[in-house]
Design a protein around this motif. Structure first.
Motif, PDB file in Angstrom:
ATOM      1  N   MET A   1       0.845  -1.201   0.000  1.00 18.15           N
ATOM      2  CA  MET A   1       0.000   0.000   0.000  1.00 18.15           C
ATOM      3  C   MET A   1       0.875   1.244   0.000  1.00 18.15           C
ATOM      4  SD  MET A   1      -2.738   1.224   2.910  1.00 18.15           S
ATOM      5  CE  MET A   1      -3.783  -0.195   2.647  1.00 18.15           C
ATOM      6  N   ALA A   2       0.568   2.180  -0.887  1.00 22.32           N
ATOM      7  CA  ALA A   2       1.342   3.416  -0.941  1.00 22.32           C
ATOM      8  C   ALA A   2       1.098   4.213   0.327  1.00 22.32           C
ATOM      9  CB  ALA A   2       0.930   4.229  -2.162  1.00 22.32           C
ATOM     10  N   SER A   3       2.180   4.727   0.887  1.00 26.19           N
ATOM     11  CA  SER A   3       2.058   5.487   2.130  1.00 26.19           C
ATOM     12  C   SER A   3       1.929   6.954   1.780  1.00 26.19           C
ATOM     13  CB  SER A   3       3.273   5.222   3.021  1.00 26.19           C
ATOM     14  OG  SER A   3       3.036   5.679   4.320  1.00 26.19           O
ATOM     15  N   LYS A   4       0.697   7.395   1.542  1.00 24.85           N
ATOM     16  CA  LYS A   4       0.436   8.768   1.143  1.00 24.85           C
ATOM     17  C   LYS A   4      -0.617   9.362   2.067  1.00 24.85           C
ATOM     18  CE  LYS A   4      -0.882  11.598  -2.837  1.00 24.85           C
ATOM     19  NZ  LYS A   4      -1.269  11.574  -4.260  1.00 24.85           N
ATOM     20  N   PRO A   5      -0.350  10.513   2.667  1.00 26.23           N
ATOM     21  CA  PRO A   5      -1.327  11.091   3.595  1.00 26.23           C
ATOM     22  C   PRO A   5      -2.567  11.564   2.861  1.00 26.23           C
ATOM     23  CG  PRO A   5       0.444  12.648   3.192  1.00 26.23           C
ATOM     24  CD  PRO A   5       0.849  11.364   2.526  1.00 26.23           C
ATOM     25  N   TYR A   6      -3.705  11.472   3.519  1.00 23.15           N
ATOM     26  CA  TYR A   6      -4.924  12.015   2.923  1.00 23.15           C
ATOM     27  C   TYR A   6      -5.103  13.480   3.294  1.00 23.15           C
ATOM     28  CZ  TYR A   6      -7.339  11.373   7.462  1.00 23.15           C
ATOM     29  OH  TYR A   6      -7.711  11.438   8.784  1.00 23.15           O
ATOM     30  N   ARG A   7      -4.320  13.951   4.279  1.00 26.18           N
ATOM     31  CA  ARG A   7      -4.380  15.354   4.664  1.00 26.18           C
ATOM     32  C   ARG A   7      -3.094  15.744   5.346  1.00 26.18           C
ATOM     33  NH1 ARG A   7      -5.857  18.845   8.718  1.00 26.18           N
ATOM     34  NH2 ARG A   7      -6.357  17.274  10.268  1.00 26.18           N
ATOM     35  N   THR A   8      -2.666  16.976   5.118  1.00 27.39           N
ATOM     36  CA  THR A   8      -1.474  17.528   5.762  1.00 27.39           C
ATOM     37  C   THR A   8      -1.827  18.893   6.323  1.00 27.39           C
ATOM     38  OG1 THR A   8      -0.025  16.403   4.180  1.00 27.39           O
ATOM     39  CG2 THR A   8       0.941  18.201   5.448  1.00 27.39           C
ATOM     40  N   THR A   9      -1.425  19.158   7.554  1.00 22.79           N
ATOM     41  CA  THR A   9      -1.713  20.462   8.148  1.00 22.79           C
ATOM     42  C   THR A   9      -0.844  21.541   7.530  1.00 22.79           C
ATOM     43  OG1 THR A   9      -0.018  20.331   9.879  1.00 22.79           O
ATOM     44  CG2 THR A   9      -2.166  19.320  10.359  1.00 22.79           C
ATOM     45  N   MET A  10      -1.150  22.762   7.835  1.00 19.85           N
ATOM     46  CA  MET A  10      -0.247  23.860   7.513  1.00 19.85           C
ATOM     47  C   MET A  10       1.039  23.694   8.335  1.00 19.85           C
ATOM     48  SD  MET A  10      -1.909  27.022   9.704  1.00 19.85           S
ATOM     49  CE  MET A  10      -0.497  28.102   9.477  1.00 19.85           C
ATOM     50  N   ILE A  11       2.048  24.452   7.996  1.00 19.87           N
ATOM     51  CA  ILE A  11       3.291  24.453   8.766  1.00 19.87           C
ATOM     52  C   ILE A  11       3.105  25.373   9.969  1.00 19.87           C
ATOM     53  CG2 ILE A  11       5.745  25.022   8.750  1.00 19.87           C
ATOM     54  CD1 ILE A  11       5.699  24.467   5.738  1.00 19.87           C
ATOM     55  N   PHE A  12       3.316  24.827  11.155  1.00 23.02           N
ATOM     56  CA  PHE A  12       3.205  25.603  12.382  1.00 23.02           C
ATOM     57  C   PHE A  12       4.596  25.999  12.864  1.00 23.02           C
ATOM     58  CE2 PHE A  12      -0.420  22.507  12.770  1.00 23.02           C
ATOM     59  CZ  PHE A  12      -1.435  23.429  12.534  1.00 23.02           C
ATOM     60  N   GLN A 221       9.385  19.485  -0.238  1.00 24.86           N
ATOM     61  CA  GLN A 221       8.211  18.658  -0.516  1.00 24.86           C
ATOM     62  C   GLN A 221       7.166  18.794   0.581  1.00 24.86           C
ATOM     63  OE1 GLN A 221      10.277  14.980  -1.035  1.00 24.86           O
ATOM     64  NE2 GLN A 221      10.702  15.334  -3.212  1.00 24.86           N
ATOM     65  N   MET A 222       7.602  18.833   1.840  1.00 26.47           N
ATOM     66  CA  MET A 222       6.660  19.027   2.944  1.00 26.47           C
ATOM     67  C   MET A 222       5.986  20.394   2.848  1.00 26.47           C
ATOM     68  SD  MET A 222       8.298  17.269   6.365  1.00 26.47           S
ATOM     69  CE  MET A 222       9.945  17.964   6.237  1.00 26.47           C
ATOM     70  N   ILE A 223       6.770  21.412   2.515  1.00 26.23           N
ATOM     71  CA  ILE A 223       6.223  22.761   2.399  1.00 26.23           C
ATOM     72  C   ILE A 223       5.219  22.825   1.255  1.00 26.23           C
ATOM     73  CG2 ILE A 223       6.844  25.128   1.765  1.00 26.23           C
ATOM     74  CD1 ILE A 223       9.550  24.541   3.281  1.00 26.23           C
ATOM     75  N   ALA A 224       5.561  22.221   0.118  1.00 23.70           N
ATOM     76  CA  ALA A 224       4.660  22.235  -1.032  1.00 23.70           C
ATOM     77  C   ALA A 224       3.343  21.534  -0.700  1.00 23.70           C
ATOM     78  CB  ALA A 224       5.330  21.567  -2.236  1.00 23.70           C
ATOM     79  N   ARG A 225       3.404  20.393  -0.007  1.00 17.65           N
ATOM     80  CA  ARG A 225       2.179  19.688   0.367  1.00 17.65           C
ATOM     81  C   ARG A 225       1.309  20.544   1.282  1.00 17.65           C
ATOM     82  NH1 ARG A 225       5.502  15.036   0.967  1.00 17.65           N
ATOM     83  NH2 ARG A 225       5.487  15.269   3.233  1.00 17.65           N
ATOM     84  N   SER A 226       1.948  21.220   2.218  1.00 16.82           N
ATOM     85  CA  SER A 226       1.204  22.070   3.148  1.00 16.82           C
ATOM     86  C   SER A 226       0.510  23.214   2.414  1.00 16.82           C
ATOM     87  CB  SER A 226       2.153  22.617   4.215  1.00 16.82           C
ATOM     88  OG  SER A 226       1.476  23.445   5.121  1.00 16.82           O
ATOM     89  N   PHE A 227       1.229  23.876   1.495  1.00 20.62           N
ATOM     90  CA  PHE A 227       0.646  24.980   0.742  1.00 20.62           C
ATOM     91  C   PHE A 227      -0.490  24.491  -0.157  1.00 20.62           C
ATOM     92  CE2 PHE A 227       4.712  27.805   0.809  1.00 20.62           C
ATOM     93  CZ  PHE A 227       4.456  28.102   2.129  1.00 20.62           C
ATOM     94  N   GLN A 228      -0.290  23.327  -0.810  1.00 21.34           N
ATOM     95  CA  GLN A 228      -1.345  22.781  -1.662  1.00 21.34           C
ATOM     96  C   GLN A 228      -2.619  22.553  -0.864  1.00 21.34           C
ATOM     97  OE1 GLN A 228       1.182  19.546  -3.600  1.00 21.34           O
ATOM     98  NE2 GLN A 228      -0.265  19.981  -5.235  1.00 21.34           N
ATOM     99  N   TYR A 229      -2.464  21.992   0.332  1.00 21.98           N
ATOM    100  CA  TYR A 229      -3.643  21.743   1.164  1.00 21.98           C
ATOM    101  C   TYR A 229      -4.333  23.052   1.529  1.00 21.98           C
ATOM    102  CZ  TYR A 229      -6.594  20.414   5.048  1.00 21.98           C
ATOM    103  OH  TYR A 229      -7.667  20.254   5.873  1.00 21.98           O
ATOM    104  N   GLY A 230      -3.564  24.050   1.943  1.00 25.36           N
ATOM    105  CA  GLY A 230      -4.146  25.328   2.317  1.00 25.36           C
ATOM    106  C   GLY A 230      -4.903  25.976   1.173  1.00 25.36           C
ATOM    107  N   ILE A 231      -4.348  25.887  -0.037  1.00 28.91           N
ATOM    108  CA  ILE A 231      -5.006  26.474  -1.202  1.00 28.91           C
ATOM    109  C   ILE A 231      -6.275  25.706  -1.547  1.00 28.91           C
ATOM    110  CG2 ILE A 231      -4.755  26.829  -3.694  1.00 28.91           C
ATOM    111  CD1 ILE A 231      -1.795  27.528  -3.108  1.00 28.91           C
TER     112      ILE A 231
END
Length: 247
Positions: A1-12, A221-231
Motif C-alpha cells: 500500500m502506498a504510504s500517502k497522507p490524505y491530509r497535511t496540516t499547515m506548517i506551524f 516537498q513538505m512545504i509544497a504539500r502544506s501549501f497545496q492543502y491550504g489552497i
C-alpha cells in the motif's frame, strides 16, 4: 500500500502552533499521524503513564497511533507539520528520536545539528538566488511570481534567505506566516507545484552535496504539500482543519 497522507496540516511555528496541540489530544479511531519537524526542535510526549518526553530535532519524524493521547511542548524556535493517514504509514528512515533523558548532548541543539551538515549561510544565499533566477525565467511560474512580487524582489529574496536559513540552519531568523501569503493564490494548480519542485531540485542538486540536497528536497516537498492543502481549503475543495480535539 502506498504510504500517502490524505491530509497535511499547515506548517506551524512556535507562535502559530494551536493550543489544542499543546494539550492532551488524540487522533480518531483508524487515523494515524506523522509529526514531522521541519526546523528547530520540540518535545513530543505520549501520555502512556511514563510521561517521558521525546526530543525531536529538525528532520525527525514520529508516528502517532490512533487514539493515542499525546501533546507537543515548544522548546524554542521550530517549524512542524502533521500528516494524517487511514493506514499505518511507512515512514522514510531519518533521524532516530530518543528519550530526552538518554541524551547526553541533545541532537536537537543547533550546534549538534550543524555538525551533520556541510551547509552554511553562503550556500543558502546561492540556492535562493539561483532558484528564483530560474523561477523568473520560467514560462509557467515567472509571470505568476512577478505579478505577486512586483518591484519588491530584493525584499522577497531577503525574506527567503531568512526562511531557508531557519529551515536548514535552525537560525530562527524567519518569523513570518508563509501559509497566509499563499492561500490567496487560488489560481495555483498541481502543475505549478510540480514545476516549482523540479526547479528547486535542479538547483540544490547543482549547488549542494548529496546529503544536504536531499534534506533540502524533503523540506521543500513538505512545504509544497502544506501549501497545496491550504489552497485547496481556500478554494472549498477540501473541508477545513478538523476540530482541535479530533486532531
Amino acid at each position: 500500500m502506498a504510504s500517502k497522507p490524505y491530509r497535511t496540516t499547515m506548517i506551524f511555528n512556535e507562535e502559530t502552533l494551536p493550543a489544542a496541540l499543546r494539550r492532551t489530544h488524540s487522533t480518531k479511531s483508524g487515523v494515524w499521524g506523522v509529526l514531522r519537524v521541519i526546523a528547530g526542535s520540540l518535545r513530543y510526549v505520549v501520555e502512556d503513564g511514563s510521561g517521558v518526553p521525546v526530543l525531536l530535532a529538525s528532520g525527525d519524524t514520529v508516528v502517532i497511533l490512533p487514539q493515542q493521547p499525546h501533546h507537543v511542548e515548544v522548546t524554542g524556535s521550530m517549524q512542524m507539520l502533521v500528516e494524517f493517514y487511514d493506514h499505518h504509514p511507512v515512514v522514510r528512515p531519518g533521524h532516530e528520536p530518543a528519550e530526552e533523558a538518554d541524551r547526553t548532548e541533545p541532537s536537537g541543539t543547533r550546534a549538534a545539528y550543524l555538525k551533520e551538515r556541510q551547509l552554511d549561510e553562503a550556500t543558502v544565499v546561492r540556492v535562493v538566488d539561483t532558484f528564483y533566477g530560474r523561477i523568473r525565467r520560467d514560462a509557467l511560474l515567472g509571470e505568476i511570481f512577478d505579478r505577486m512580487i512586483g518591484d519588491h524582489w530584493d525584499r522577497h529574496l531577503q525574506t527567503m534567505y531568512d526562511f531557508w536559513s531557519s529551515v536548514m540552519l535552525m537560525s530562527g531568523r524567519y518569523k513570518g506566516t508563509p501559509m497566509q501569503k499563499h492561500v490567496s493564490m487560488t489560481q495555483l494548480t498541481e502543475a505549478h507545484f510540480v514545476r516549482w519542485l523540479e526547479l528547486f531540485e535542479l538547483t540544490v542538486t547543482e549547488l549542494c552535496v548529496e546529503t544536504d540536497a536531499r534534506l533540502f528536497m524533503e523540506k521543500a516537498q513538505m512545504i509544497a504539500r502544506s501549501f497545496q492543502y491550504g489552497i485547496q481549503v481556500a478554494r472549498g475543495e477540501l473541508p477545513p482543519r478538523i476540530s482541535a480535539r479530533a486532531v
